[in-house]
Design an enzyme around this catalytic site. Structure first.
Site, PDB file in Angstrom:
ATOM      1  N   CYS A  77      -4.531   3.513  -3.413  1.00  0.00           N
ATOM      2  CA  CYS A  77      -4.881   4.383  -2.281  1.00  0.00           C
ATOM      3  C   CYS A  77      -3.661   5.174  -1.812  1.00  0.00           C
ATOM      4  O   CYS A  77      -3.223   6.079  -2.527  1.00  0.00           O
ATOM      5  CB  CYS A  77      -5.554   3.574  -1.181  1.00  0.00           C
ATOM      6  N   HIS A 174      -9.285  -0.006  -3.424  1.00  0.00           N
ATOM      7  CA  HIS A 174      -8.462  -1.174  -3.061  1.00  0.00           C
ATOM      8  C   HIS A 174      -8.840  -2.386  -3.907  1.00  0.00           C
ATOM      9  O   HIS A 174      -9.615  -3.238  -3.444  1.00  0.00           O
ATOM     10  CB  HIS A 174      -8.652  -1.503  -1.575  1.00  0.00           C
ATOM     11  N   GLU A 176      -7.260  -4.948  -4.477  1.00  0.00           N
ATOM     12  CA  GLU A 176      -6.768  -6.205  -3.871  1.00  0.00           C
ATOM     13  C   GLU A 176      -7.763  -6.767  -2.851  1.00  0.00           C
ATOM     14  O   GLU A 176      -7.596  -7.888  -2.377  1.00  0.00           O
ATOM     15  CB  GLU A 176      -5.396  -5.970  -3.218  1.00  0.00           C
TER      16      GLU A 176
HETATM   17  N1  GLN Z   1      -5.582   8.111   4.149  1.00  0.00           N
HETATM   18  C1  GLN Z   1      -4.380   7.471   3.679  1.00  0.00           C
HETATM   19  C2  GLN Z   1      -3.332   8.507   3.266  1.00  0.00           C
HETATM   20  O1  GLN Z   1      -3.600   9.652   3.205  1.00  0.00           O
HETATM   21  C3  GLN Z   1      -4.681   6.521   2.543  1.00  0.00           C
HETATM   22  C4  GLN Z   1      -5.614   5.417   3.002  1.00  0.00           C
HETATM   23  C5  GLN Z   1      -5.414   4.085   2.356  1.00  0.00           C
HETATM   24  O2  GLN Z   1      -4.381   3.807   1.738  1.00  0.00           O
HETATM   25  N2  GLN Z   1      -6.360   3.204   2.550  1.00  0.00           N
HETATM   26  O3  GLN Z   1      -2.228   8.150   3.020  1.00  0.00           O
END
Ligand code: GLN
Length: 194
Positions: A77, A174, A176
């Site tokens: 992410c 995610h 994890e």
């Molecule tokens: N929205 C976050 C970003 O732009 C990422 C979100 C996340 O890691 N769950 O960095």
């Protein structure tokens, strides 16, 4: 083998738990000297702009870039945003380890967070195990384009969500947060091969 999980901000403990379940010890990383002791690192989810500020504050941006030139990094992410070559909405600096364009927060407010099930590419199943993959999204980015040596291992509605390039791996979801450890297993294999 020593795997580091960046612990500046965000969801690092769950990665530690996932690695422990696979019998691997985790080192939580928050300063540059630790990198020399590690075989691979994970950049967790969180807020990539905040992580970028903290990487600068701790003098970790350049050392991490050097690390990426030699050893595997798995970004999930926000971590995937940090590993891209190009970031939009808004644009921000990144480590450029995976040749792709990533648009931040691109699923929009209504679908801020969701759990989906997808069938990964055959290649991912062949290198791990067959079966559907449960996907947890939290304010996820969308990978708008992959180029060069970047290879897509899973997609959702045509958008890549799991991509590798050489020793590096990124997931916009995610892994994890689910019981499915295949993405971590694939990364550990990369770490052992290097
Ligand atoms: N929205 C976050 C970003 O732009 C990422 C979100 C996340 O890691 N769950 O960095």
């Amino acid at each position: 083998m020593q795997i580091g999980v960046f612990a500046l901000q965000g969801d690092f403990e769950k990665h530690g738990r996932a690695l422990r379940r696979l019998g691997v010890d985790t080192v939580y990383v928050n300063s540059a000297w630790q990198l020399s002791t590690l075989d691979a690192v994970i950049l967790p989810g969180g807020e990539s702009s905040t992580m970028l500020k903290l990487l600068d504050l701790e003098g970790l941006f350049e050392p991490l870039k050097q690390f990426a030139a030699e050893k595997p990094i798995f970004g999930t992410c926000a971590g995937s945003i940090l590993l891209a070559t190009e970031v939009t909405s808004p644009s921000q600096r990144s480590l450029g380890a995976i040749d792709m364009t990533v648009e931040r927060n691109a699923y929009g407010r209504q679908v801020d967070s969701s759990i989906r099930t997808i069938l990964p590419e055959k290649e991912f199943e062949n290198r791990t195990r067959p079966g559907e993959l449960e996907i947890v999204f939290i304010r996820a980015p969308i990978i708008r384009e992959v180029r060069g040596g970047a290879r897509v291992l899973a997609s959702l509605e045509g958008d890549p969500i799991l991509v590798e390039q050489g020793r590096h791996l990124v997931a916009t979801f995610h892994p994890e947060m689910t019981e499915d450890t295949r993405a971590h297993e694939l990364f550990l294999r990369k770490a052992r091969e290097k």
